[in-house]
Design a protein around this motif. Structure first.
Motif, PDB file in Angstrom:
ATOM      1  N   ASP A   1      -2.446   4.668  -1.812  1.00 51.89           N
ATOM      2  CA  ASP A   1      -3.181   3.695  -1.648  1.00 51.89           C
ATOM      3  C   ASP A   1      -3.833   3.913  -0.324  1.00 51.89           C
TER       4      ASP A   1
ATOM      5  N   LEU B   1       0.862  -1.231  -0.089  1.00 55.57           N
ATOM      6  CA  LEU B   1       0.245  -0.159   0.034  1.00 55.57           C
ATOM      7  C   LEU B   1       0.898   1.097  -0.026  1.00 55.57           C
TER       8      LEU B   1
ATOM      9  N   LYS C   1      -6.288  -2.467  -5.728  1.00 55.63           N
ATOM     10  CA  LYS C   1      -5.982  -1.128  -5.284  1.00 55.63           C
ATOM     11  C   LYS C   1      -7.489  -0.427  -5.188  1.00 55.63           C
TER      12      LYS C   1
END
Lengths: 631, 113
Positions: free
Chosen positions: A32, A28, A243
């Motif tokens: 994100d 991440l 995502k």
């Protein structure tokens, strides 16, 4: 002797295994995490969305706005008779400060009643969590019994994950060993995709919740989960490759997994990435690395060092055991101080400082770029028979040669130059060194490659007689450009060096160059449909049809002559039925030809045929009896 | 040479008309009919062409199939062959003949197009 060789081989294979260890392909990034937080911060309309949002944000370390408002919302939506409602409310209230859920004896009884082998695993999990969050007493051993009994009945992934999460809320004195073993069993049920991803076929949410549950329980009992480092990295890849998340529950599971993987006692995967492109040059001599956990949070205690760095082209080692310095959250290394030649370098970077770190050996390809300069550019026209001496003119970059050079069929035009690194003076051989000659009148271009010799001196020779086909034998003034380019050069060169007048023999009239007509509409294709076959004239067909029927006439005449008759026809029901059935079959054949398809025909045939068969059987049996009687 | 051929043929015809029973002659007439029909179909195909080839094939196969089945029937009902067909009565032979013809006609109708 053999023992030590084996041991050496073992060490080498270990080193190789370490060198080929998996590193996370997905994690991440800060954007994100922001996107995840955004999704979790949406307005919630019911209790379970409130739970996912508030607890999810807390796990990501974000602040939940308006604790008072959330608390009031929970209290208003709470249904004290439903275990699920109590679970969501209790967990959410724990995540925000200063929010008390009123608890009555009935609530406690409802929750305790749900903890039994007959409730679903989800119910047990929610009841135990609610009891734990509300501070109500519960008997851990009973819960363990209920869980173990329930696991036997429900052994899908989500159920066992709920069991793990439940066990993490129990007292540490309870017998959690049996439930702990389920982690290993579940790990074996993960699907390995290409050696890169490891996930449950039930999907992302199941995988992420499993990771959360496994580490939650492992931390609780302080026993390392039996997951290999490569498996942990593969799980990281699976969980963080998506995502954008479809539902709050999915986003919540990803947030929980991210929190679990950044902050547990056993395995913390490390993400090492270059801040910006991994390029150094004289203007930017430092290589900057970001070393974070899977949520892009910088690691508190980390020492980063380059184990080895070698040039990809020459395989010579430039650096060994060089440490990075931490500068404002970014790890830096001044690579240019080792004075590397331009090109690509393979770095092996190790992150140490914490025994929990996983995937802490990373391979990184670093590019060192530089600037190029053209020196000693000499242009000359050489006579083929070498009778007249060469006239060499030196031209300096970026100016253009003052006079133009003339070469006809008896002469060769020659060019030589060197390419050097501006900073170090080392000779370079870039990937692209082209010499382009462009006819100034017609615009025709001809491009040649200049090749370096053994001493890295570039030479280009143009034999006008030999090369006249490339030029279409068109004489005239050509402007000469030198093109130099490479991935590791910061200043590609396009330099108009001089003008060259070329004279060819057998000159044709200059034709304007036609650009290839690739993209103009092509001539239309007329499709020729299949011609229907020639049929014979109807007269012929009709004649032959009549002709075909004539043998039937002959047959009837012959039978009449032979005396074949139906005088023996007995009007018994089976005979009549048989003949009717047989006629029906023949009629069915005709109808089949005109209207029906095979399936319908078979259906009708089965019915009519069955009847006809039975009748015929009867009739023939009667005939047989009559025949035997006659004998 | 031709003399002997003619005499053989006339002898054969004479024997045939005297020795074969009426029942068999009826079946033989049927066989002749089928033969002629098939031959005429083939002649048409040779002369005019195979245009609806599937139709020609189905018609021709129908003739060939019917001829074969009729020959089987003739063999089985011939009392001179009784020794070879102890378990098959003439009625049974006829029933087989009908059943096989049904299947043949089904296939032929499918293919005739």
């Amino acid at each position: 002797m053999d023992r030590s060789r084996l041991f050496g081989l073992f060490l080498v294979s270990l080193a190789l295994a370490g060198a080929q260890a998996l590193t996370p392909a997905h994690y991440l990034s800060l954007s994100d995490v922001a996107r995840l937080q955004n999704l979790l911060s949406q307005q919630f309309t019911d209790l379970d969305s409130a739970y996912y949002s508030v607890v999810g944000l807390t796990k990501l370390g974000a602040t939940v706005p308006d604790h008072e408002g959330v608390c009031q919302f929970i209290r208003s939506q709470l249904d004290p008779t439903s275990v699920d409602s109590l679970f969501f409310a209790a967990e959410t209230s724990q995540a925000i400060s200063g929010c008390e859920i009123p608890v009555s004896n009935e609530t406690r009884d409802i929750l305790l009643a749900a903890v039994s082998e007959d409730s679903t695993m989800t119910q047990i999990h929610r009841a135990v969590s609610a009891l734990s969050s509300l501070g109500l007493p519960l008997v851990s051993q009973e819960v363990v019994g209920a869980l173990t009994g329930r696991i036997n009945k429900e052994d899908n992934v989500m159920a066992i994950t709920s069991a793990l999460l439940t066990a993490a809320r129990l007292s540490q004195q309870a017998e959690l060993g049996g439930i702990l073993e389920e982690i290993e069993d579940l790990t074996a049920r993960l699907d390995d995709l290409g050696g890169i991803y490891l996930q449950f076929e039930e999907g992302l949410e199941a995988t992420a919740l499993f990771v959360t549950a496994a580490y939650s329980l492992s931390d609780h009992v302080d026993m390392e989960p039996h997951m290999k480092e490569d498996q942990v990295i593969q799980l990281v890849n699976s969980i963080f490759s998506k995502k954008s998340w479809d539902s709050l529950a999915e986003a919540f599971s990803v947030a929980s997994a991210a929190a679990a993987l950044s902050n547990n006692r056993f395995h913390v995967p490390v993400i090492v990435s270059a801040s910006g492109p991994a390029t150094v040059s004289h203007s930017q001599p430092t290589l900057q690395l970001l070393v974070t956990d899977v949520m892009s949070q910088p690691l508190a205690l980390a020492n980063v060092l380059v184990e080895s760095a070698y040039a990809v082209a020459s395989k010579s080692i430039i650096l060994s055991q060089a440490p990075f310095t931490l500068n404002d959250g970014v790890f830096e290394l001044n690579f240019m101080s080792s004075q590397p030649a331009s090109g690509y370098y393979q770095f092996t970077i190790a992150v140490t400082g914490d025994t929990r770190l996983v995937a802490n050996h990373v391979e990184l390809k670093v590019k060192v770029s530089t600037e190029v300069a053209v020196t000693n550019m000499d242009l000359s026209v050489v006579d083929k028979d070498q009778s007249i001496g060469t006239k060499t003119v030196r031209v300096d970059y970026p100016s253009k040669g003052k006079s133009s050079f003339t070469a006809d069929s008896h002469q060769n035009f020659a060019m030589s130059f060197q390419l050097v690194d501006v900073n170090t003076g080392v000779e370079l051989t870039p990937h692209q060194t082209f010499v382009r000659l462009q006819n100034q009148k017609t615009g025709q271009e001809v491009v040649f490659v200049a090749e370096p010799d053994s001493k890295n001196l570039y030479k280009f020779e143009l034999d006008t007689a030999e090369r006249k086909s490339e030029f279409d034998s068109m004489s005239g003034t050509y402007s000469l450009h030198l093109i130099v380019g490479d991935a590791t050069l910061e200043n590609p060169i396009l330099w108009n060096v001089a003008d060259v007048v070329l004279k060819f023999v057998d000159e044709e009239a200059p034709v304007a160059i036609q650009p290839k007509t690739l993209y103009v509409p092509k001539p239309e294709i007329q499709h020729l449909f299949r011609e229907p076959e020639k049929k014979p004239p109807t007269v012929v067909s009709n004649t032959f049809t009549a002709l075909i029927l004539s043998p039937l006439l002959l047959l009837l005449i012959l039978w009449f002559k032979l005396g074949a008759n139906i005088s023996n026809f007995s009007f018994s029901p089976s005979t009549v039925l048989f003949h009717v059935g047989h006629a029906a079959i023949l009629g069915l054949m005709y109808v089949y030809w005109t209207h029906l398809n095979m399936f319908q025909t078979l259906k009708y045939l089965a019915i009519i045929g069955g009847v006809t068969f039975l009748a015929g059987n009867r009739m023939l049996a009667q005939k047989a009896v009559k025949r035997i009687e006659k004998k | 040479m031709s003399n002997s051929v003619i005499s053989v043929i006339s002898r054969f015809l004479e024997e045939y008309t005297t020795t074969t029973t009426n029942k068999l002659k009826v079946v033989d007439a049927y066989l002749l009919y089928i033969l002629l029909t098939g031959a005429l179909q083939f002649l048409y195909c040779l002369l005019v062409g195979t245009f609806p080839f599937n139709s020609f094939l189905s018609g021709f196969i129908s003739c060939v199939g019917a001829f074969i089945l009729a020959v089987c029937l003739r063999i089985q009902i011939n009392p001179q062959n009784k020794g070879d067909f102890l378990s098959t009565s003439p009625e049974r032979a006829f029933a087989d003949f009908l059943f096989a013809h049904t299947v043949l006609h089904l296939v032929v109708m499918n293919f005739i197009g």
